[in-house]
Design an enzyme around this catalytic site. Structure first.
Site, mmCIF file in Angstrom:
data_model
loop_
_atom_site.group_PDB
_atom_site.id
_atom_site.type_symbol
_atom_site.label_atom_id
_atom_site.label_comp_id
_atom_site.label_asym_id
_atom_site.label_seq_id
_atom_site.Cartn_x
_atom_site.Cartn_y
_atom_site.Cartn_z
ATOM 1 N N GLU A 457 0.866 -1.184 0.000
ATOM 2 C CA GLU A 457 0.000 0.000 0.000
ATOM 3 C C GLU A 457 0.900 1.230 0.000
ATOM 4 O O GLU A 457 1.630 1.476 0.957
ATOM 5 C CB GLU A 457 -0.877 -0.048 1.254
ATOM 6 C CG GLU A 457 -1.901 1.052 1.384
ATOM 7 C CD GLU A 457 -2.735 0.885 2.665
ATOM 8 O OE1 GLU A 457 -3.832 1.458 2.703
ATOM 9 O OE2 GLU A 457 -2.289 0.205 3.610
ATOM 10 N N ILE A 458 0.894 1.971 -1.100
ATOM 11 C CA ILE A 458 1.680 3.209 -1.206
ATOM 12 C C ILE A 458 0.838 4.351 -0.650
ATOM 13 O O ILE A 458 -0.328 4.522 -1.031
ATOM 14 C CB ILE A 458 2.047 3.523 -2.677
ATOM 15 C CG1 ILE A 458 2.743 2.329 -3.333
ATOM 16 C CG2 ILE A 458 2.875 4.795 -2.774
ATOM 17 C CD1 ILE A 458 4.163 2.111 -2.962
#
Length: 706
Positions: A457-458
């Site tokens: 998850e950026i």
């Protein structure tokens, strides 16, 4: 453009499969049509000695059926007919008077493997790129081109059921040992070996050996033995799927039909099942998930991404070593730093041990192990960090410590270096407050164990530069991850939607639900583990920390989260890590006991007396809290689109894949119905069930998320 091209060498037709405009070959209608025409042509060539099928793609034979083609067909009728056409062609190939040999290098999946199984001989490269599977079950389907019939006949009933019902990969040496391939050789020698195989078949010097064990032969060669095998397989499949997936029982029916009534009857049953399964909601959700996963392995911002050749990883513990592992296994150089070089070296040893396991399983060679592990340099200092392009920190979840890391890193790294924080809940904006270049600070939230969990998850802040987000995304893709990008906020997306779900578990325990019923109900719903077991795996100390981080967010909505994680932590409960949690972790004579609930923990939840609650009530209360929080995240623009929300929940948190994710679940249940259920629970249990405004708005306007 033609899919197939033919060259003749020494009286042998060398057929090259090379789908125009695609990175990989896929089984599609064009291939079926061209192959049919090719067999017509070969039948008239009396001097033809045989044919070899070889791929023109690098590292790929056939990646499987073209899922887009399946999606565009009307289920069940058109898909059933497509399968029937393919089965007729492969039956013709199997009975062709001249030998046809498959020369396999690279991925050979699904329909690709089914094509090779209809050939008269299979030679495969012993390269680590070569991998085979029947993964259709992962799309909620059964094999549709003879896989349920030919795989059992080649490797035996018991072994084939393992691969048909799980979609597990089969590597070259495994394939050879069980008789799926007839010969292994170097990738550069597969064509030569395939030509020699044609000569062996033509002069009668080849006969395929039955590689089953004596016990397998005894059990599988008679109807009572097969009845036992099928009965046990059904029990295992039901235990694993909780009856939520229709594909496994359908696969078993197809295999059993073929054993009872012969190959052609089995193929007809397979075609019918293939069409029927494609029409199910479960398969449609899994196919949508497949496309979402494909999309998440690409970087739409690739042109903005900058080249990264060397990465620094701070912290050589479980997470840091895992991040370094997936980095070096995908060609990145890593400086792995811990407080001492000895601690960092332990992290490198973990990576080496993981690769040694692959050597032992003959998935990679010792040379590949040594070459890959040489890309990791353990260190106890910042020496060499003047050459890194990105630093990923995986230190303890403390804001002060992470801010300290930012300052230290920026003193020794070049101006273009990106600082990425692997945090599960701390806002990236707060971490970036310590930075001289906050536009180059980004979040990269990995999931444990990093090597197995597919998601990253950026997290971008309002200050994060586009090129930084693009580059972080590119690194995630290079590491083999599926990537979603979300905006910053406490808990981001995945941790934030997990928090109310876990909070509801605590509420149910306080109401008297037992640990066994709580976990059993959620596993029955489709989650891989129950919430009590998840508390122990994640760590009750981590849950207490996350509660602190998210308290203010929920307080603004009038929701007061349970204080139980903090109470339990103060009493010494951390979960599996200190063998004190919701479950017991005792060992007897060095052997782990069957996992049992720790009833002592009930003293924090109203006492030992427990009561039975309706499973559906437990499931709905738990799931609706997660679904509602996902809607809040979309409403507040933490999420940029529902597809990322569904992918993040499934790949990061184990949300049941067959349900498609929180947003598809809402659409398929009906937004108005979801809102109605939530209002009912809000009246009974309080404001934590208040539906997000976006849900109420969609319900009143008749809108849906897709």
């Amino acid at each position: 453009m033609s899919y197939l091209s033919v060259e003749y060498e020494d009286g042998i037709a060398v057929v090259t499969l090379d789908q125009d405009g695609e990175k990989v070959n896929k089984l599609n209608e064009q291939l079926i049509e061209e192959f049919t025409a090719l067999l017509d042509k070969f039948e008239n060539q009396k001097d033809l000695k045989g044919a070899v099928l070889v791929s023109g793609k690098e590292g790929n034979f056939i990646a499987g059926a073209d899922v887009e083609m399946l999606k565009n067909k009307q289920a069940p009728d058109e898909i059933e007919e497509l399968s029937r056409t393919g089965n007729k062609l492969l039956l013709r190939l199997e009975n062709f008077e001249k030998p046809v040999v498959a020369a396999i290098h690279g991925s050979c999946m699904g329909g690709g493997l089914e094509l090779t199984m209809a050939c008269h001989y299979r030679v495969a490269s012993n390269h680590s790129d070569t991998v085979m599977a029947q993964p259709e079950v992962k799309l909620g389907l059964c094999p549709g081109a003879g896989g349920t019939q030919r795989l059992p006949r080649l490797i035996g009933l018991q072994k084939s059921l393992t691969y048909l019902l799980t979609g597990k990969n089969i590597y070259p040496r495994q394939a050879s040992k069980m008789g799926l391939v007839d010969e292994l050789t170097h990738r550069d020698a597969i064509l030569t070996a395939a030509k020699k195989a044609i000569a062996k078949i033509n002069n009668g010097s080849f006969s395929r050996k039955d590689k089953r064990s004596i016990l397998e032969k005894l059990l599988e060669s008679n109807p009572p033995g097969r009845k036992i095998i099928f009965s046990q397989a059904r029990k295992r499949a039901l235990s694993n799927t909780k009856g939520n997936y229709p594909a496994p029982p359908a696969i078993l029916e197809c295999v059993e039909e073929g054993y009872s009534n012969g190959l052609e009857v089995g193929l007809e049953r397979e075609s019918k099942a293939f069409g029927e399964l494609a029409a199910t909601l479960e398969s449609k959700n899994l196919v949508n998930l497949f496309f979402g996963m494909q999309s998440a392995k690409k970087n739409p911002q690739q042109k903005k991404a900058r080249d990264i050749s060397k990465v620094g990883v701070l912290g050589a513990g479980l997470m840091g070593a895992g991040i370094a592992d997936v980095s070096v296994n995908n060609g990145l150089h890593v400086l792995l730093k811990d407080q001492t070089v000895e601690q960092a070296a332990k992290g490198k040893k973990t990576i080496w041990d993981n690769m040694q396991d692959k050597v032992d399983k003959r998935i990679i060679s010792e040379f590949e192990r040594d070459r890959t592990s040489s890309l990791v340099t353990p260190t106890g200092s910042y020496d060499g960090f003047e050459n890194v392009d990105m630093v990923i920190e995986a230190v303890f979840e403390e804001l002060d410590l992470k801010q300290k890391m930012v300052k230290q890193v920026e003193e020794v790294t070049p101006d273009h270096c990106i600082f990425a924080s692997n945090t599960s809940s701390l806002p990236i904006t707060q971490i970036a407050e310590a930075s001289f270049r906050p536009e180059q600070v980004v979040g990269m939230h990995y999931f444990s164990p990093v090597q197995k969990m597919p998601l990253v998850e950026i997290i971008k802040t309002e200050q994060t530069s586009d090129w930084v987000t693009a580059t972080a995304r590119e690194i995630g893709v290079r590491q083999g991850k599926h990537v979603i990008v979300v905006n910053d906020g406490p808990g981001f997306y995945t941790t934030r939607i997990l928090a109310p779900y876990m909070n509801e578990a605590l509420a149910l325990l306080e109401e008297g639900v037992s640990i066994e019923q709580l976990d059993s109900a959620m596993k029955q719903f489709g989650f891989p583990v129950g919430p009590a077991a998840l508390f122990d795996e994640v760590g009750i100390d981590v849950a207490a920390h996350i509660t602190d981080v998210l308290n203010e967010l929920f307080a603004d909505r009038g929701v007061e989260p349970s204080n139980k994680p903090k109470e339990l932590l103060e009493a010494g409960y951390k979960g599996r890590k200190n063998k004190k949690g919701f479950y017991k972790y005792e060992e007897s004579d060095g052997k782990k006991k069957k996992k049992e609930p720790n009833e002592a923990i009930y003293s924090y939840f109203g006492g030992a007396s427990r009561k039975k609650m309706n499973d559906e009530t437990i499931q709905q209360r738990m799931v609706l809290t997660m679904v509602n929080e996902a809607a809040w995240c979309l409403q507040e623009e933490i999420l940029e689109d529902p597809a990322d929300g569904d992918l993040g929940a499934i790949l990061g948190l184990g949300y049941p894949p067959f349900l498609g994710g929180p947003f598809r679940y809402v659409d398929q249940q009906g937004v108005a119905d979801i809102v109605s259920r939530m209002k009912k629970y809000q009246n009974e249990l309080g404001i934590r069930f208040q539906p997000a405004e976006i849900l109420k708005s969609y319900a009143s306007e008749g809108k849906s998320f897709y």
